[in-house]
Design a protein around this motif. Structure first.
Motif, short mmCIF file in Angstrom:
data_model
loop_
_atom_site.label_atom_id
_atom_site.label_comp_id
_atom_site.label_asym_id
_atom_site.label_seq_id
_atom_site.Cartn_x
_atom_site.Cartn_y
_atom_site.Cartn_z
N TYR A 157 0.85 -1.18 -0.07
CA TYR A 157 -0.10 -0.10 -0.02
C TYR A 157 0.85 1.31 -0.15
CZ TYR A 157 -3.14 3.49 1.63
OH TYR A 157 -3.95 4.72 2.00
N ASN A 158 0.57 2.21 -0.98
CA ASN A 158 1.37 3.65 -1.04
C ASN A 158 0.45 4.72 -0.53
OD1 ASN A 158 2.96 5.63 -1.64
ND2 ASN A 158 3.50 4.85 -3.83
N PRO A 159 0.89 5.22 0.46
CA PRO A 159 -0.08 6.34 0.93
C PRO A 159 0.13 7.72 0.25
CG PRO A 159 1.88 6.26 2.52
CD PRO A 159 2.02 5.10 1.53
N ARG A 160 0.97 7.87 -0.71
CA ARG A 160 1.11 8.92 -1.60
C ARG A 160 0.11 8.96 -2.88
NH1 ARG A 160 6.05 7.50 -0.14
NH2 ARG A 160 7.65 9.07 0.72
N ASP A 161 -1.01 9.68 -2.53
CA ASP A 161 -1.97 9.67 -3.55
C ASP A 161 -1.94 11.12 -4.35
OD1 ASP A 161 -3.00 11.55 -1.75
OD2 ASP A 161 -4.62 10.42 -1.19
N PHE A 162 -3.01 11.28 -5.28
CA PHE A 162 -2.82 12.36 -6.07
C PHE A 162 -2.93 13.74 -5.21
CE2 PHE A 162 -5.17 15.89 -8.23
CZ PHE A 162 -4.27 15.99 -9.59
N ALA A 163 -3.90 13.72 -4.17
CA ALA A 163 -3.87 14.72 -3.16
C ALA A 163 -2.51 15.17 -2.62
CB ALA A 163 -5.03 14.54 -2.23
N PHE A 164 -1.82 14.09 -2.34
CA PHE A 164 -0.53 14.33 -1.76
C PHE A 164 0.55 15.23 -2.65
CE2 PHE A 164 4.15 13.21 -1.84
CZ PHE A 164 4.44 13.43 -0.40
N TYR A 165 0.45 14.51 -3.94
CA TYR A 165 1.51 15.31 -5.02
C TYR A 165 0.94 16.59 -5.40
CZ TYR A 165 3.99 10.79 -5.37
OH TYR A 165 4.77 9.78 -5.16
N HIS A 166 -0.24 16.91 -5.07
CA HIS A 166 -0.75 18.07 -5.76
C HIS A 166 -0.52 18.99 -4.58
CE1 HIS A 166 -3.71 20.76 -7.53
NE2 HIS A 166 -4.22 21.11 -6.43
N ALA A 167 -0.57 18.60 -3.40
CA ALA A 167 -0.13 19.63 -2.14
C ALA A 167 1.28 20.04 -2.28
CB ALA A 167 -0.71 18.85 -0.73
N GLN A 168 2.19 18.97 -2.52
CA GLN A 168 3.55 18.91 -2.59
C GLN A 168 4.08 19.83 -3.69
OE1 GLN A 168 6.08 15.43 -3.53
NE2 GLN A 168 7.21 15.88 -1.49
N ASP A 169 3.43 19.77 -4.85
CA ASP A 169 3.75 20.59 -5.92
C ASP A 169 3.56 22.25 -5.48
OD1 ASP A 169 4.56 18.80 -7.57
OD2 ASP A 169 2.38 18.62 -8.43
N ARG A 170 2.52 22.45 -4.43
CA ARG A 170 2.02 23.87 -4.27
C ARG A 170 2.47 24.15 -2.53
NH1 ARG A 170 -0.34 21.60 -8.07
NH2 ARG A 170 -1.48 22.95 -9.71
N LEU A 171 3.40 23.48 -2.27
CA LEU A 171 3.95 23.49 -0.86
C LEU A 171 4.50 24.73 -0.87
CD1 LEU A 171 3.84 22.01 1.64
CD2 LEU A 171 5.99 21.11 1.32
N HIS A 172 5.23 25.41 -1.71
CA HIS A 172 6.07 26.65 -1.92
C HIS A 172 5.61 27.48 -3.06
CE1 HIS A 172 8.91 25.25 0.84
NE2 HIS A 172 9.30 24.20 0.31
N ASP A 173 5.52 28.88 -2.94
CA ASP A 173 5.17 29.85 -4.04
C ASP A 173 6.11 30.42 -4.49
OD1 ASP A 173 3.97 32.80 -4.58
OD2 ASP A 173 2.45 31.16 -5.05
N VAL A 174 6.50 30.40 -5.73
CA VAL A 174 7.66 31.04 -6.25
C VAL A 174 7.70 32.44 -6.15
CG1 VAL A 174 9.19 31.23 -8.59
CG2 VAL A 174 8.27 28.90 -8.03
N ALA A 175 6.59 32.88 -6.65
CA ALA A 175 6.45 34.54 -6.44
C ALA A 175 6.59 35.01 -5.10
CB ALA A 175 5.18 34.98 -6.91
N ASP A 176 6.07 34.26 -4.12
CA ASP A 176 6.31 34.70 -2.63
C ASP A 176 7.76 34.54 -2.45
OD1 ASP A 176 4.91 35.08 -0.08
OD2 ASP A 176 6.20 33.34 0.32
N ILE A 177 8.49 33.63 -2.78
CA ILE A 177 9.89 33.31 -2.44
C ILE A 177 10.75 34.73 -3.13
CG2 ILE A 177 12.07 32.25 -2.85
CD1 ILE A 177 10.35 29.83 -2.91
N ILE A 178 10.43 35.06 -4.37
CA ILE A 178 11.20 36.00 -4.93
C ILE A 178 10.71 37.43 -4.38
CG2 ILE A 178 11.18 37.32 -7.43
CD1 ILE A 178 10.88 34.80 -8.49
#
Length: 602
Positions: free
Chosen positions: A115-136
């Motif tokens: 069983y793999n607990p990483r589902d679509f919601a995990f990857y979607h959240a991980q992709d948006r964990l940081h905001d590039v514009a906010d960092i800049i």
């Protein structure tokens, strides 16, 4: 030229976009083939670096064969024609029943580890964990530790608690330094139950906050609860002082909390100090659990916290009134309370922090005593099988395995007594009506297959594990007695600084058993010599004697090293007194409640 963290963030493809395309392709294929799949497929593509070890077909086949071997051995033991004298048979059947049940349930869990607990919601959240514009905008491109963490487009606050209780200062320095540098904005708190001014100054130097309590009530759990009253993070991480986190810890764990039901995310304990017999044995004993058992428990929502390398949702802990403080195994008890309240747990078999395992007999004995007492307390005080527990049947079974796991550590005591009964009193546990070769096939079906699984999962047969598993029965027997009598268990830290004591102070029963078994081996050898035979009892007893002897030999080596270190310390102390003119050393400041938002003393 090395790529920076910010450049990697910008150029790395979004996993959720790849995943959604994969899902769309799979859906089109199902439609084309006319397949009606009621079960949603996993949204996450397989990741070879983090996938549970249970994905290996070879391991699955080996586990299935071992299961069949265990069942065949069980039938052999219970066959009325094979029952020998009552006393040794009772010892054998009691011990083997515990071992067989534990083995079957462990293999069932391992077979569930795909069983793999990483589902679509995990990857979607991980992709948006940081905001590039906010960092800049903040100008923090070169400071990943200052990047804001976002979940569902909302910034989240994370506290990182490092619990200390007398560990060496350099050990704490490594952990705090690594924790401060983790990617994602967070606040590091040093929770010092050792009440050391040096630790306070170190926290200030490294940019961490420092907390000192007036008392040590509740031990580690009480320390964390005290810090929760002072902090305000949405999530909090716990690291023991000797577990050094990797920079990606928050990146790999925080996205799971996009699921509002998730209470905590646990990562494995990985050890970097496997440099002697005790540390290797203690470390390898945990390897199968972290690689295969915990991943299997994900399927049943029964993976539990192990006290460090874990991140909690504050709301979930508030829901159960804080970390459980009525046991020194606060991690398992807290997990049980959360599961009873309907919360979900996640375990990921990814190395995100590296720590220390016990290196001395004293540290190992105290660690195992605390763990085992906590497990037995669950068995005796909070039976998971009780209908009053709000748990699923799978969770009941998994927590029952946890609560009774250390009974398997008492089984060697029962089995050690069987050969002497035959050698001294001619009492045999089994009435073998079959040939030795047939008996060996049944026996090998259980024990040899267990060794084969260990060989496959660890890469080789680890004799240190066999040694510690055989000689630890006094620890687990004492733990069971402590749990029955509800004796208060002292808190001990694996890497705590202080003067080491002789290992023989903690292994008197093992020494006595060694001499008893050595005498028994001599008597058995003399009897077999006179009879012109070689009995199985003698071979069994001689093997046990060698295992205990190996443990005593390693303890003797450890005692010699401790004595040498003590002599070196005395020589250094005498030299220091000559230089300082016997001036008394300064005393540590009186313990007090100390909280500094900047890391220093108030």
């Amino acid at each position: 030229m090395a790529i920076s963290e910010f450049e990697r963030l910008v150029v790395t493809p979004r996993r959720s976009e790849l995943t959604s395309k994969t899902m769309a392709d799979q859906e089109r294929l199902r439609v084309a083939l006319g397949v009606d799949d009621a079960q949603p497929s996993s949204a996450a593509p397989e990741d070879s670096t983090t996938a549970p070890g249970g994905h290996s077909p070879s391991l699955m086949m080996l586990v299935l064969l071992a299961t069949l071997g265990v069942l065949a051995y069980s039938v052999f033991l219970l066959n009325p024609r094979n029952i020998g004298d009552p006393l040794p048979y009772a010892l054998v059947i009691t011990a083997e029943t515990i071992l067989v049940v534990q083995a079957l349930l462990a293999m069932w869990t391992i077979l569930s580890s795909s069983y793999n607990p990483r589902d679509f919601a995990f990857y979607h959240a991980q992709d948006r964990l940081h905001d590039v514009a906010d960092i800049i905008r903040d100008g923090t491109e070169d400071r990943p530790q200052d990047w804001t963490l976002f979940l569902q487009d909302k910034p989240v606050v994370v506290d990182v608690f490092i619990t200390t209780y007398g560990e060496p200062l350099e050990t704490i320095r490594k952990t705090v330094t690594a924790a401060v540098a983790m990617r994602g904005r967070h606040t590091v708190w040093v929770l010092d139950d050792g009440r050391s001014d040096d630790v306070r100054d170190l926290a200030a130097e490294l940019g961490a906050r420092y907390v000192r309590r007036l008392s040590s009530n509740g031990a580690k759990a009480g320390n964390v609860n005290h810090a929760l009253a002072l902090s305000r993070g949405d999530y909090f991480v716990i690291f023991d002082a000797d577990f050094v986190p990797k920079p990606s810890f928050l990146v790999e764990t925080v996205p799971f909390f996009v699921d509002e039901r998730v209470a905590f995310v646990q990562t494995p304990q990985v050890y970097g100090n496997l440099n002697n017999v005790i540390s290797r044995g203690a470390g390898y004993m945990q390897a199968v659990f972290y690689r295969f058992i915990q991943p299997g428990r994900n399927r049943f929502n029964a993976a539990f916290c192990v006290g460090t390398n874990v991140i909690f949702r504050r709301k979930a802990i508030n829901d159960i009134g804080g970390m459980h403080t009525d046991s020194k195994s606060e991690d398992v008890w807290t997990s049980l309370m959360l599961h009873e309240r309907g919360w979900r747990s996640i375990y990921i078999p990814m190395e995100l922090a590296v720590g220390d395992t016990p290196e001395t007999v004293e540290a190992y004995a105290k660690q195992q005593l605390r763990w085992a007492t906590g497990g037995f307390e669950i068995m005796l005080q909070h039976n998971p099988l009780s209908p009053r527990r709000n748990l699923t049947m799978d969770q009941r079974l998994q927590y029952t395995v946890t609560a009774t796991h250390y009974l398997a550590g008492i089984c060697p005591l029962l089995l050690l007594l069987v050969p002497p009964l035959q050698i001294f009193f001619d009492l045999t546990p089994m009435n073998l009506t079959i040939g030795t070769g047939t008996w060996f096939l049944y026996y090998a079906g259980f024990y040899v297959m267990q060794i084969a699984i260990a060989f496959f999962t660890l890469g080789s047969f680890r004799w240190e594990v066999l040694m510690l598993a055989t000689v630890s029965f006094p620890i687990y027997t004492k733990a069971l007695w402590n749990a029955i009598c509800r004796k208060e268990q002292s808190w001990h830290v694996t890497g705590r600084a202080g003067r080491a004591t002789s290992p023989f102070n903690y292994m008197v029963p093992q020494v006595l058993f060694f001499w008893f078994l050595l005498l028994t081996t001599a008597v058995g050898g003399w009897k077999d010599w006179n009879d012109g035979t070689f009995s199985l009892a003698l071979a069994w007893n001689a093997t046990n004697t060698l295992i205990l002897g190996g443990f005593l030999l390693s303890a003797t080596r450890e005692a010699r090293e401790i004595a040498q270190a003590a002599r070196a310390e005395k020589r250094a102390s005498r030299r220091a007194r000559r230089v300082l003119g016997d001036r008394p050393a300064p005393t540590e400041a009186t313990a007090s409640s100390d909280l500094s938002p900047t890391g220093g003393a108030r």
